[in-house]
Enzyme design. Structure first.
Site, PDB file in Angstrom:
ATOM      1  N   TYR A 158      51.695  -3.377 -17.192  1.00  0.00           N
ATOM      2  CA  TYR A 158      51.802  -2.718 -18.495  1.00  0.00           C
ATOM      3  C   TYR A 158      52.416  -1.335 -18.263  1.00  0.00           C
ATOM      4  CZ  TYR A 158      49.928  -0.927 -22.995  1.00  0.00           C
ATOM      5  OH  TYR A 158      49.769  -0.374 -24.241  1.00  0.00           O
ATOM      6  N   LYS A 213      54.858  -5.682 -19.405  1.00  0.00           N
ATOM      7  CA  LYS A 213      54.767  -5.360 -20.832  1.00  0.00           C
ATOM      8  C   LYS A 213      55.395  -3.980 -20.923  1.00  0.00           C
ATOM      9  CE  LYS A 213      51.164  -3.985 -24.042  1.00  0.00           C
ATOM     10  NZ  LYS A 213      52.046  -3.064 -24.709  1.00  0.00           N
TER      11      LYS A 213
HETATM   12  C1  LIG Z   1      52.075   3.606 -27.520  1.00  0.00           C
HETATM   13  C2  LIG Z   1      51.566   2.457 -28.316  1.00  0.00           C
HETATM   14  O1  LIG Z   1      50.449   2.483 -28.778  1.00  0.00           O
HETATM   15  N1  LIG Z   1      52.387   1.436 -28.474  1.00  0.00           N
HETATM   16  C3  LIG Z   1      52.040   0.247 -29.209  1.00  0.00           C
HETATM   17  C4  LIG Z   1      53.063  -0.044 -30.255  1.00  0.00           C
HETATM   18  O2  LIG Z   1      52.697  -1.212 -30.932  1.00  0.00           O
HETATM   19  C5  LIG Z   1      53.136   1.105 -31.248  1.00  0.00           C
HETATM   20  O3  LIG Z   1      51.892   1.273 -31.888  1.00  0.00           O
HETATM   21  C6  LIG Z   1      54.203   0.834 -32.284  1.00  0.00           C
HETATM   22  O4  LIG Z   1      55.421   0.617 -31.635  1.00  0.00           O
HETATM   23  C7  LIG Z   1      54.319   1.988 -33.264  1.00  0.00           C
HETATM   24  O5  LIG Z   1      54.816   3.128 -32.627  1.00  0.00           O
HETATM   25  C8  LIG Z   1      51.878  -0.942 -28.297  1.00  0.00           C
HETATM   26  O6  LIG Z   1      52.924  -1.032 -27.389  1.00  0.00           O
HETATM   27  C9  LIG Z   1      50.572  -0.787 -27.595  1.00  0.00           C
HETATM   28  C10 LIG Z   1      50.062  -2.020 -27.098  1.00  0.00           C
HETATM   29  O7  LIG Z   1      50.721  -3.002 -27.023  1.00  0.00           O
HETATM   30  C11 LIG Z   1      48.663  -2.031 -26.701  1.00  0.00           C
HETATM   31  O8  LIG Z   1      47.831  -1.804 -27.525  1.00  0.00           O
HETATM   32  O9  LIG Z   1      48.392  -2.270 -25.548  1.00  0.00           O
END
Ligand SMILES: CC(=O)N[C@@H]([C@@H](O)[C@H](O)[C@H](O)CO)[C@@H](O)CC(=O)C(=O)O
Length: 304
Positions: free
Chosen positions: A140, A170
């Site tokens: 990740y 990821k």
């Molecule tokens: C930094 C962060 O929290 N990134 C999110 C995104 O889904 C993010 O919320 C989205 O792109 C909006 O900025 C995800 O990559 C996080 C994720 O997959 C996780 O919860 O592990």
């Protein structure tokens, strides 16, 4: 690794439901899982950033994962995030994920004492991946949160030598040059799970086949539409839908980002996720009112 299938489609980074006292609220996961199945998710990514992993105890993480595996009931895959700053805790979580029936594991880099080289990162991950050697393991990569910014393509190539179940990464970063490089390695040997919802379209152009995102939880139609449009080469529709996702992302940023703002949206759509755990501040009634108004202005609640 037995029966290994590459991940495809949309994987929701799940929120961790909490009750009024801030304790994990496991019973909500049943209804939540039904929504994920109905929304066309191919998987959930449990106890990652969105699931507030590092704010939870090991026991809580185990209970949450077990509940997701049970509630998913084979309708979609369950990927367990087992990352931690403690190597032994991570190994324990990985072993538990395998024993509980999870489909894959992932781990972020330790973020207090940070690995300074790819070699150190591999040395840290190898025993974790080995603790669930029958499951695919994903690195990740999320430099914005971990502060660890090591070359991912090099990690994949070198890591594979001592981590046989290394399946990919990821990739929560907007460095698309690096993402493309990872996807191109050895004719697509490694999976790259796109992790930046607001630029999913770009990840798909580079060849990603799956995405993990927090906003998929409540905007599934938009992202399914993007996947479908990109598959059929309908760029105009894909762009339009991506702009819709950006509209919503702009709102969650206003309320503290994907975890805080997103959890509040889950509450508004009827999945009672409660507040985030401190230090993330709870939402006030005024904030809920204002968030609802902002979402109404962009017709978020209208039937799609
Ligand atoms: C930094 C962060 O929290 N990134 C999110 C995104 O889904 C993010 O919320 C989205 O792109 C909006 O900025 C995800 O990559 C996080 C994720 O997959 C996780 O919860 O592990």
């Amino acid at each position: 690794m037995k029966n290994y299938q590459r991940l495809k489609g949309l994987i929701a980074a799940s929120f961790t439901p909490m009750d009024a006292e801030g304790k994990v609220n496991l019973p909500v996961i049943g209804k939540y899982a039904d929504l994920m199945a109905k929304s066309g998710m191919t998987g959930v990514f449990v106890c990652g950033t969105t699931g507030e992993s590092l704010s939870l105890t090991v026991e809580e993480r185990k209970n949450i994962l077990e509940q997701w595996v049970k509630s998913a009931d084979g309708r979609f895959k369950v990927i367990a995030h087992v990352g931690s700053d403690s190597l032994f805790e991570s190994m324990d979580l990985a072993k538990h994920a395998y024993e509980s029936g999870a489909d894959a594991i992932a781990a972020m880099a330790p973020c207090f004492f940070k690995p300074a080289t790819v070699k150190e990162l591999i040395a840290f991950f190898a025993p974790i991946a080995k603790s669930a050697e029958e499951l695919p393991f994903y690195y990740y990569n999320m430099p914005s949160m971990t502060g660890v910014s090591l070359p991912v393509a090099e990690f994949l190539v070198e890591g594979k030598k001592s981590i046989p179940n290394l399946a990919g990464t990821k990739f929560t970063h907007n460095n698309l040059m690096e993402m493309g490089e990872c996807l191109a390695l050895n004719n697509g040997e490694f999976e790259v799970l796109h992790g930046y919802d607001e630029i999913l379209i770009s990840g798909l152009v580079f060849g990603a086949e799956a995405g993990v995102g927090s906003t998929y939880n409540y905007l599934s139609d938009v992202y399914l539409g993007i996947m479908k449009a990109m598959e059929s080469g309908d760029l105009e529709t894909a762009r339009k839908l991506q702009m819709r996702s950006i509209e919503v992302v702009k709102i969650i940023i206003k309320y503290g980002g994907g975890v805080r703002g997103g959890k509040a949206i889950m509450n508004l759509i009827g999945i009672d996720c409660g507040s985030c755990r401190l230090p993330i501040a709870p939402f006030s009634d005024e904030e809920y009112k204002s968030l609802k108004e902002d979402l109404m202005k962009i017709n978020f609640f209208d039937k799609k």
